[in-house]
Design an enzyme around this catalytic site. Structure first.
Site, PDB file in Angstrom:
ATOM      1  N   ASP A  21       0.853  -1.179   0.000  1.00  0.00           N
ATOM      2  CA  ASP A  21       0.000   0.000   0.000  1.00  0.00           C
ATOM      3  C   ASP A  21       0.880   1.216   0.000  1.00  0.00           C
ATOM      4  O   ASP A  21       2.051   1.122   0.356  1.00  0.00           O
ATOM      5  CB  ASP A  21      -0.773   0.039   1.330  1.00  0.00           C
ATOM      6  CG  ASP A  21      -2.046  -0.739   1.239  1.00  0.00           C
ATOM      7  OD1 ASP A  21      -2.457  -1.019   0.114  1.00  0.00           O
ATOM      8  OD2 ASP A  21      -2.604  -1.059   2.305  1.00  0.00           O
ATOM      9  N   ASP A  42      -4.840  -3.028   4.905  1.00  0.00           N
ATOM     10  CA  ASP A  42      -5.380  -2.610   6.187  1.00  0.00           C
ATOM     11  C   ASP A  42      -6.885  -2.738   6.245  1.00  0.00           C
ATOM     12  O   ASP A  42      -7.445  -2.978   7.287  1.00  0.00           O
ATOM     13  CB  ASP A  42      -4.945  -1.183   6.505  1.00  0.00           C
ATOM     14  CG  ASP A  42      -5.097  -0.269   5.316  1.00  0.00           C
ATOM     15  OD1 ASP A  42      -5.857  -0.615   4.397  1.00  0.00           O
ATOM     16  OD2 ASP A  42      -4.453   0.796   5.288  1.00  0.00           O
ATOM     17  N   ASP A  78      -9.413  -5.864   2.074  1.00  0.00           N
ATOM     18  CA  ASP A  78      -8.106  -6.368   1.659  1.00  0.00           C
ATOM     19  C   ASP A  78      -7.942  -7.811   2.094  1.00  0.00           C
ATOM     20  O   ASP A  78      -7.003  -8.485   1.695  1.00  0.00           O
ATOM     21  CB  ASP A  78      -6.970  -5.574   2.331  1.00  0.00           C
ATOM     22  CG  ASP A  78      -6.797  -4.212   1.699  1.00  0.00           C
ATOM     23  OD1 ASP A  78      -7.206  -4.064   0.529  1.00  0.00           O
ATOM     24  OD2 ASP A  78      -6.260  -3.321   2.362  1.00  0.00           O
TER      25      ASP A  78
END
Lengths: 1019, 282
Positions: free
Chosen positions: A372, A712, A716
């Protein structure tokens, strides 16, 4: 029973944060309460709405309220009738996530007890019981050995089984965590403060932001009643199960419940994504299969040989059992587990919490990290990065600890710009944080205002007080043109002018300006300055930064005297002809440690792929900043622009870097995506939805990579589960993500992943050493039986003694190898290829078994024959002695000197042999553990005593060996005899031989890389 | 398809005609590795032989380095029967004939003529010590005569059936040979005493010991090993059951009584004692 949820309070931006509010269901059966942390607690939300499996949501978010009411036979104002509600409840069940039908626990446990090695050990235990039964009925002395052995074997199997089950249990109770997301509310489809539709949901995630709604993204999202997107996941009028409301009020209609909610689907998807076997599990399984196969092969061969030589069937079975016990490394699984847990502990100290032990090693084999951006690569807080004033771009300090360089603040223009920035800002610090450093104080306000507030606090000092000096007269909040203006009285009581300050999108601000401040002078804003502005604006935008323009004007005190009534609605004050002060751009800056970490990944042969929901330009800028896109790498678009040719004509292979946005990704087939990943080493995925992460992960895996993924959000979790190693963020991560993940980064920092990789690689190397050490002794354990059966000497080593070596004395040294330092810079090597670089390769097994193991066997036999000869049994007499030796009725067997021995005397002599052989193996294993410290370097280079644990392990091993030998009572319980001290030293020459031989091997390997010696003897 | 591919890889592994590899190695590669192991093992075997040789050199030919296990000598009976059980029927010759034969064989070296020819007459009731003077071995060492006639009625000379035929069987007891063992101090010779186990104490009847008192005369000790004392005649004690109860199992335990032999361990039923079962059927 509820159908519609009505949230009452004020409107939503910027008023105050709700700390406690209560809202009532219309039929007042239930009450929901929102606690101070912004989480909703719901007693019960039953539901409505059938849902077609396979489709995320219906078009509920697109239809009108009236249609929606029709569809669900409800009323947005009144909700469902109680009867209807109970019907729906009956039909759809309660609003909770159902765990998938899993394998029953007892079957899982049974599986742990029925692995390859375990089955062998069961068989061995059964043979022991049978032998015990038969011998006991005959009243044979020593028959209880078989009973002990059987019990020990079963204990080993059961204990390791429980351990394995516990491990599995810990990593598979993921669904339970989803269940913990008790329905906690929310859904909105707004229309003028009235909810139209949808409800489901839950705990608002994480601790961020102020907006009503919220999604599973870690960033808070604002929700509105309008349908903004055809994709139900993107539209703003749906609130999802498990999101948390941070601020605001709304009413809504529930459209889905329980397993039919998005999170329900994600939960089932996540639990449905098969638990992929970790590389280390595959390795160990592979190796255990080989060992079990060989054990059976050896056992069976000698069973046949024994039968052929003329042993009784029972004896032959006992040989089979003994060979299995000798050959199977009983302590290996425990060793591996302990080594992995040690590394996991070490990682935990470095902010990586490993949930699934095997993930430790997986991390070391990782070849692709899909990271990310927000929070992982970056600091997750908007920070002022650049300023443009006096026609120069100034860089602000974006480091986390404000250790960077500041810019020149002497200009008059800067003072004006700073004043606009400070005044034209509604963000405020939460009280009582004076002791905290400014960057970590909590601010109430949106991201860019927060950034500006902290920036002004850092540069001009106490902003709050500063604002008080300029009394606010009126303010016009952000509107659709994205600007904000405030009018203030001036600080100087004598100066009666009003000051208007405004900020907003730079081009809009510029439109309203007629002058520009340069070095404190107001100059007319001519074409030249406009061009300069454009250049600066483009430059800053190109850096992926969010740019704001600032301007001000001192209003004529005659036209606007004190007391003038400003009307924010009618705008009875000038909004053009203003004076442009400058631009301030903000970015969420990379964490200081990230560029280094990315560089390390690069040298370690690991690809870092950025997957973010951000704008491509921002994504790219950050990628370039941290080195994911290296200097000089170009994308197809860059090449096209440089060569001035259409994008289609660019040879895709020329572009190292590639930025793909979510829209493009949606249109790509999986082959195209694979191709893109294959041809561009530097990839950035922007504007991706969390679902697309899963697609990217799968694509990387198709290309044979071991993929680590960070995540997070709740959604996901499928990607985290799918990935070879899922890494959840400890701070920003949702519980669901944490549960789906194999590892949790406590500090959300990408650099911690790199530490993890390093540890993972180290443990792989060290496991190799541990296993080599553990395997070696299987040969000196096995050969006594082979010689016993074929040459018929009295048994040199008993099964119980073998188990003591496997499960007691050798465990600590093999574990201590996990503390060994790396021999070389493991971060300069490519990740291992899981198909080629095996944990246990041929060279390792051959070297351990046929060379070191062989030397140890010779050592054992030397000591054995010595002990026999010194007690009166010459080696040649021993050959063929077995049947007489073991004859229970023969109480006067003659030794080489003519002395006569009873059976019991011979038995104790046999125990002495066991002990002597045991001691020989111990002595050789000490040498073995020393040589296993390194595979290539000389032990002298590595340092003998640097691994303190290993040194203490050797001491421990010796002490334990002595305890077993000399503790009273041992002979009759565990078949250990107090042996003569000299016999400890008989194997020493062989120990030295092992050490010297291995040093020679290593020398050859170092001196002649690639040579025959290297190929055959390097493991 | 997949199966074919798999098959060919298996075949390829065993013999790959393209690379001329057998089990993943070419002939020269195999040659080299086998040569390596040949040298390696020859070296190891050499080292093993050397250490064995060195170790054997350190051994004394006449006395084992250690006698840790032999503190209490074992005892044994003749005949030994099947697992220490002597069961026979005096009326059926074939049921005890083998016992008599065993004893004949066992006692043949003790014939007076043989003893007289090979062994010396020694002075009784004291150890027959034949010390070496320094490095000069006093070998071969002489042994004392143990004449078969010392066993009197159990010698099998007068009664060829050793009493088996009339239900008064002889059992011969011997003490295991242990080099250098001195079984009694202060001139007290060790002797054998036999008794029945508790519940059988009624059944055992009277016993007769030969030589008298069942002693092992001290002159037969110490033993110097089969190499130095080739003709060593182990002293024996015979016991004769004079009126044992018939048709019942009688468990008998004989032990050595000596003031210098430590009692054997509980777990060794034959150290310093011997147990057996005797049953005479009619």
């Amino acid at each position: 029973m509820i159908k519609n949820v009505v949230l009452q309070t004020t409107h939503f931006f910027y008023e105050k944060k709700i700390t406690k509010s209560i809202f009532y269901l219309q039929d007042s059966y239930n009450m929901f309460e929102m606690d101070g942390e912004g989480k909703w607690n719901a007693a019960y939300i039953p539901f409505i709405v059938p849902f077609t499996i396979g489709q995320f949501l219906q078009d509920d978010h697109e239809i009108t309220i009236e249609e929606l009411e029709m569809r669900y036979t409800t009323s947005v104002t009144k909700g469902l009738t109680s009867r209807m509600a109970s019907e729906v409840l009956e039909r759809d069940g309660p609003n909770e996530l159902l765990p998938p039908k899993g394998t029953p626990e007892y079957i899982k446990f049974a599986r742990q007890l029925a692995g390859g090695l375990q089955c062998l050990m069961w068989v061995a235990a059964v043979i022991c019981f049978i032998a015990f039964g038969i011998e006991f009925s005959r009243g044979t002395l020593g028959c209880f050995d078989d009973l002990y052995l059987a019990i020990t074997l079963i204990t080993v199997v059961v204990v390791t089984g429980c351990f394995g089950y516990y491990q599995e249990f810990k990593s598979t109770n993921i669904i339970a965590s989803f269940k913990n997301l008790v329905p906690q509310v929310k859904i909105w489809k707004y229309r003028k403060c009235m909810v139209i539709s949808v409800c489901i949901l839950g705990q608002l995630e994480a601790n961020l932001g102020l907006y009503l709604g919220g999604c599973w993204e870690s960033e808070p999202q604002s929700k509105t009643p309008e349908c903004t997107h055809e994709n139900p996941l993107e539209t703003k009028n749906i609130a999802f199960f498990s999101t948390t409301c941070l601020e605001g009020v709304a009413t809504g209609t529930v459209i889905n419940t329980g397993d039919r909610t998005i999170i329900g689907r994600i939960a089932s998807l996540a639990s449905g994504v098969g638990n992929e076997k970790t590389p280390i599990a595959i390795e160990i399984e592979h190796f255990v299969d080989i060992i079990a196969g060989l054990a059976i092969f050896f056992g069976f061969t000698f069973f046949v040989v024994a039968m052929f030589i003329g042993y009784a069937f029972l004896e032959a079975m006992i040989f089979f059992m003994a060979i299995v016990v000798a050959y199977v490394p009983e302590g290996l699984l425990a060793t591996v587990t302990v080594c992995l847990s040690l590394t996991a502990k070490r990682l935990a100290r470095k902010n990586c919490v490993v949930k699934n032990l095997e993930a430790v090693e997986t991390l070391g084999s990782t070849s692709v990290i899909c990271s990310d951006k927000t929070g992982t690569l970056t600091q997750n807080r908007m920070t002022v990065a650049h300023l443009w004033f006096d026609n120069v771009i100034h860089a602000a300090d974006t480091t986390e600890d404000q250790s960077g360089q500041s810019f020149d603040q002497s200009s008059e223009t800067w003072r004006s710009l700073a004043r606009v920035a400070a005044l034209c800002n509604r963000a405020i610090f939460k009280p009582n944080q004076e002791s905290l450093p400014i960057p970590s104080r909590i601010v109430v306000g949106d991201a860019s205002e927060t950034a500006l507030l902290k920036f002004t606090e850092l540069t001009i000092g106490n902003t709050m007080e500063y604002r008080e000096r300029f009394k606010k007269v009126v303010e016009v909040p952000f509107n659709s043109t994205n600007k904000f203006q405030v009018i203030h009285e001036l600080e100087d009581p004598l100066d009666l002018r009003y000051l208007l300050v405004m900020k907003g999108a730079p081009e809009r601000i510029l439109e309203r300006c007629s002058t520009i401040l340069i070095k404190g002078q107001e100059l007319p804003l001519d074409e030249q300055w406009r061009e300069a502005f454009q250049t600066a604006y483009m430059d800053l935008g190109g850096l992926g930064e969010r740019v704001l323009g600032f301007c001000h004007i001192y209003m004529n005190e005659k036209e606007f005297p004190r007391g003038y009534k400003f009307e924010s609605e009618e705008m009875n004050f000038p909004t053009s002809g203003l004076c442009f002060a400058g631009l301030i751009s903000m970015i969420d800056p990379p964490r200081a440690t990230v560029p280094d970490a990315v560089m390390k990944c690069r040298t370690a042969g690991i690809r870092v792929v950025m997957v973010t929901g951000d704008h491509p330009i921002t994504a790219r800028a950050i990628a370039a900043n941290v080195g994911i896109i290296s200097e000089g790498s170009e994308t197809i678009e860059d090449i096209a622009a440089r060569k001035r040719i259409p994008v289609e004509q660019v040879n895709k292979r020329d572009a190292r870097a590639c930025v793909i946005n979510g829209g493009q990704l949606k249109d790509m087939s999986s082959e195209e995506l694979d191709e893109a990943l294959r041809s561009h080493p530097e990839m950035v995925f922007a504007r991706t939805s969390p679902q697309q992460k899963l697609i990217i992960v799968e694509s990387c895996q198709r290309l044979g990579s071991i993929v680590a993924v960070t995540g997070d959000g709740v959604n996901d979790s499928p990607a985290l589960k799918k990935a070879d190693i899922g890494i959840a963020m400890g701070i920003a991560g949702s519980d669901a993500a944490k549960n789906a993940a194999d590892m949790i980064l406590l500090d959300d920092n990408f650099a911690s992943i790199v530490t993890g990789v390093e540890q993972g690689r180290l443990i792989f190397d060290n496991l190799k050493k541990s296993i080599a050490y553990t395997l070696t002794k299987n040969i000196p354990e096995l050969t006594p039986y082979l010689i016993y059966i074929t040459v018929s000497v009295p048994l040199p080593l008993g099964c119980i003694t073998i188990l003591f070596i496997e499960l007691a004395t050798d465990i600590f040294p093999s574990v201590s190898l996990a503390y060994e330092k790396a021999e070389s810079d493991i971060m300069h090597l490519k990740p291992r290829n899981p198909r080629k670089d095996r944990l246990v390769n041929e060279a390792l097994a051959v070297y351990s078994y046929f060379q070191i193991g062989a030397i140890q066997s010779f050592a054992g036999f030397t000591d054995y024959f010595t002990a026999m000869a010194q007690e009166g049994w010459y080696p040649l007499l021993c050959v063929g002695l077995r049947s007489q030796w073991e004859n229970v009725h023969l109480q006067d067997l003659q030794d080489s000197y003519g002395q006569e021995w009873t059976y019991a005397q011979r038995l104790y002599q046999e125990y002495t042999c066991y002990t002597v052989f045991f001691v020989s193996i111990e002595i050789c294993q000490i040498s073995d553990v020393l040589i296993r410290k390194t595979r290539r370097l000389s032990v002298f280079q590595q340092g003998f005593f640097r691994n303190k644990v290993l040194v203490s392990a050797i001491v421990f091993q010796l002490l334990l060996g002595n305890l077993l030998c000399y503790c009273p009572g041992m002979p009759n319980i565990f078949n250990f005899m107090p042996i003569r001290v000299q016999w400890w030293f008989v194997p020493v020459p062989y120990g030295i031989l092992i050490f010297v031989y291995d040093e020679i091997r290593k020398l050859g390997v170092r001196r002649y890389p690639g040579s025959w010696w290297d190929q055959e003897l390097y493991y | 398809m997949a199966k074919d591919a798999e098959k060919s890889t298996w075949k390829d592994f065993i013999w790959n005609p393209r690379t001329r590899e057998f089990c993943g190695r070419t002939a020269s590669s195999w040659g080299l590795i086998l040569l390596f192991y040949l040298v390696f093992y020859i070296f190891l075997a050499g080292m093993f032989c050397l250490t064995m040789y060195v170790m054997l050199q350190t051994l004394d030919d006449h006395k084992p380095t250690w006698q840790d296990r032999l503190g209490t000598p074992g005892m044994m009976i003749r005949p030994r029967g099947e697992s220490m059980e002597i069961i026979y029927n005096p009326q059926m010759t074939e049921s005890w004939d083998m016992y008599a034969k065993t004893l004949d064989n066992f006692l043949s070296p003790y014939n007076n003529s043989l003893q007289a020819e090979k062994n010396d007459e020694c002075k009784p009731d004291q150890y027959f010590v034949q010390a070496d003077s320094g490095d000069v071995k006093n070998n071969p060492k002489r042994s004392c005569q143990f004449n078969r006639t010392l066993l009197e009625v159990c010698s099998g000379l007068e009664d060829r059936t050793y009493g088996y035929v009339d239900g008064k069987p002889c059992i011969i007891i011997k003490l295991n040979r242990v080099i250098g063992m001195l079984p009694g101090t202060d001139g007290q010779a060790p002797f054998v005493t036999c008794g029945a186990k508790k519940e059988d104490s009624e059944k055992i009847g009277e016993l007769a010991y030969y030589p008298k008192n069942g002693t092992f005369n001290l002159m037969y000790y110490p033993y110097y090993g089969k190499k130095a004392q080739v003709n060593y005649s182990q002293p024996l004690v015979a016991i004769k059951f004079l009126n044992i109860t018939l048709n019942e199992d009688v468990n008998i335990e004989c032990r050595i009584i000596s003031n210098s032999i430590p009692p054997g361990s509980e777990r060794d039923k034959f150290a310093g004692k011997v147990s057996f079962k005797l049953r005479i059927n009619t």
